[in-house]
Design a protein around this motif. Structure first.
Motif, short mmCIF file in Angstrom:
data_model
loop_
_atom_site.label_atom_id
_atom_site.label_comp_id
_atom_site.label_asym_id
_atom_site.label_seq_id
_atom_site.Cartn_x
_atom_site.Cartn_y
_atom_site.Cartn_z
N HIS A 99 20.10 -1.14 -18.24
CA HIS A 99 19.08 -1.73 -17.56
C HIS A 99 18.37 -0.64 -16.75
O HIS A 99 18.81 0.28 -16.30
N SER A 100 17.04 -1.06 -16.60
CA SER A 100 15.99 -0.03 -15.97
C SER A 100 15.15 -0.83 -15.08
O SER A 100 14.64 -1.72 -15.82
N ASP A 101 14.89 -0.25 -14.02
CA ASP A 101 13.82 -0.84 -13.04
C ASP A 101 13.44 0.13 -11.93
O ASP A 101 13.95 1.22 -11.84
N VAL A 102 12.38 -0.36 -11.38
CA VAL A 102 11.99 0.54 -10.23
C VAL A 102 11.88 -0.37 -8.98
O VAL A 102 11.59 -1.69 -9.15
N VAL A 103 12.17 0.07 -7.71
CA VAL A 103 12.15 -0.89 -6.46
C VAL A 103 11.42 -0.20 -5.36
O VAL A 103 11.66 1.16 -4.96
N ASN A 104 10.39 -0.59 -4.74
CA ASN A 104 9.96 -0.18 -3.43
C ASN A 104 10.90 -0.27 -2.40
O ASN A 104 11.73 -1.16 -2.33
N ILE A 105 10.62 0.88 -1.81
CA ILE A 105 11.62 0.83 -0.31
C ILE A 105 10.51 1.09 0.87
O ILE A 105 10.04 2.38 1.16
N GLY A 106 9.96 -0.17 1.19
CA GLY A 106 9.10 0.02 2.43
C GLY A 106 9.05 -1.18 2.91
O GLY A 106 9.45 -2.41 2.20
N GLY A 107 8.76 -1.48 3.98
CA GLY A 107 8.54 -2.75 4.77
C GLY A 107 7.19 -3.67 4.92
O GLY A 107 7.34 -4.62 5.27
N GLY A 108 6.29 -3.12 4.21
CA GLY A 108 4.89 -3.65 4.20
C GLY A 108 4.20 -4.06 5.52
O GLY A 108 3.37 -4.68 5.66
N HIS A 109 4.51 -2.97 6.29
CA HIS A 109 3.55 -2.66 7.66
C HIS A 109 2.89 -1.48 7.98
O HIS A 109 3.58 -0.58 8.58
N PRO A 110 1.84 -1.14 7.50
CA PRO A 110 1.43 0.07 7.66
C PRO A 110 0.56 0.42 8.83
O PRO A 110 0.19 -0.68 9.49
N TYR A 111 0.49 1.62 9.22
CA TYR A 111 -0.11 2.10 10.53
C TYR A 111 -0.73 3.42 10.04
O TYR A 111 -0.81 3.94 9.17
N SER A 112 -1.83 3.56 11.01
CA SER A 112 -2.94 4.65 10.60
C SER A 112 -2.31 5.96 11.30
O SER A 112 -1.33 5.91 12.14
N LEU A 113 -2.78 7.17 11.05
CA LEU A 113 -2.37 8.37 11.47
C LEU A 113 -2.58 8.37 13.11
O LEU A 113 -1.82 8.83 13.88
#
Length: 333
Positions: A242-256
């Protein structure tokens, strides 16, 4: 369970190694101790996070195929978690050999030997940089186009292609970990939050690229490590090859600017900045679609930016850390 963790003196690698040791796992930890940034910081991670648990990091250069062969023939591993890499998108063209050696040659050496030895699980660090300036609201593993702006991002996308292309040759399962701007204590001194804190605590001049409007899906390191550990367990339930890729992030962007304001409020000081034009390798925005991650392990990163940065500030205010922040920042351009 016996794990091999590469890049164990790095930011994410040192935290992961500590987590696995605390869980009772057997860990072999390796790093080449690259001089991209302060070796003192890397040794401090080892002495604070890993050595107290009875483990020392072995110095190994994965770009040397003979060293890789010797390492993987010396143990029987259940999982290899490959985090060693040349990080950052701003390494100048004259130094791109760093990317080639660490992100391509070393990766290929390790992947090939892992497959030859039929190690069950191989997880490796990819990056949100593979998406480039995606126009999608959420960056999805299945739906979003991958078009990296930086050479760094291109090497990470290459890692993913290599993992997919050879999956029929071995029972090894592979999983790319697309990290979204991981931050936290013992972090990297080339990252904005680290330098902003050094400015607020020590007067270091923060080099700000652009007007601060860029958006990042910041992921606290504890959330990232929790995801990696659970993703490794879940990967074992997939079919061989099996081969896949997975995002590791919460989906809540903030600016600098959000980050700067949050840190200024936490420290009750104003940051000292040195403004520079926007770097062409910096994407405008990142935002993870975390649905796949949630479906696989039941959770996704949820630590708020203020909560996470508060933990970093507490760490940075330790006398043994604050006294070195400026030197660590000055060790990398």
């Amino acid at each position: 369970m016996r794990y091999l963790v590469t890049g164990a003196a790095g930011f994410i690698g040192s935290h992961l190694t500590r987590n696995l040791l605390l869980s009772g796992a057997e860990v072999v930890a390796v790093d080449n101790f690259s001089d991209y940034y302060s070796l003192d910081l890397k040794r401090a991670r080892e002495s604070n996070l890993i050595s107290p648990l009875g483990l020392n990091i072995s110095r190994i250069d994965l770009a040397d195929g003979e060293q890789v062969t010797k390492l993987l023939n010396s143990y029987v591993f259940d999982s290899v978690i490959h985090l060693a890499a040349q990080p950052g998108v701003r390494v100048p063209l004259s130094q791109h050999q760093r990317y080639i050696s660490s992100n391509l040659t070393a990766y290929a050496n390790l992947l090939t030997k892992v497959r030859e030895n039929s190690i069950p699980n191989f997880l490796y660090a990819s990056s949100s940089s593979v998406y480039g300036n995606s126009n999608d609201q959420l960056f999805s593993e299945q739906g979003s186009i991958t078009d990296p702006l930086s050479f760094y991002g291109a090497t990470k996308l290459t890692n993913e292609v290599l993992a997919r292309s050879g999956r029929h040759e071995s029972p090894t399962r592979t999983r790319g970990l697309r990290f979204f701007t991981v931050y936290g204590p013992w972090g990297r001194p080339d990252m904005a939050y680290f330098r902003i804190i050094a400015s607020l605590l020590n007067g270091f001049e923060f080099p700000q690229y652009g007007n601060g409007s860029v958006l990042r899906d910041f992921t606290f390191v504890d959330d990232a490590i929790n995801a990696v550990v659970k993703l490794n367990v879940q990967l074992s339930s997939e079919e061989e090859g099996h081969s896949d890729v997975v995002n590791i992030g919460g989906g809540h962007p903030y600016s600098l600017m959000d980050m700067i304001e949050t840190l200024q409020n936490l420290v009750a000081k104003k940051v000292k900045t040195n403004l520079s034009p926007t770097n062409p390798n910096d994407v405008i925005r990142t935002c993870a679609d975390s649905q796949l991650l949630k479906s696989l392990v039941g959770t996704s990163p949820a630590t708020s930016l203020e909560e996470g940065l508060s933990e970093v500030v507490k760490w940075a205010q330790r006398q043994d850390v604050q006294s070195k922040l400026t030197a660590w920042c000055e060790s990398v351009s």
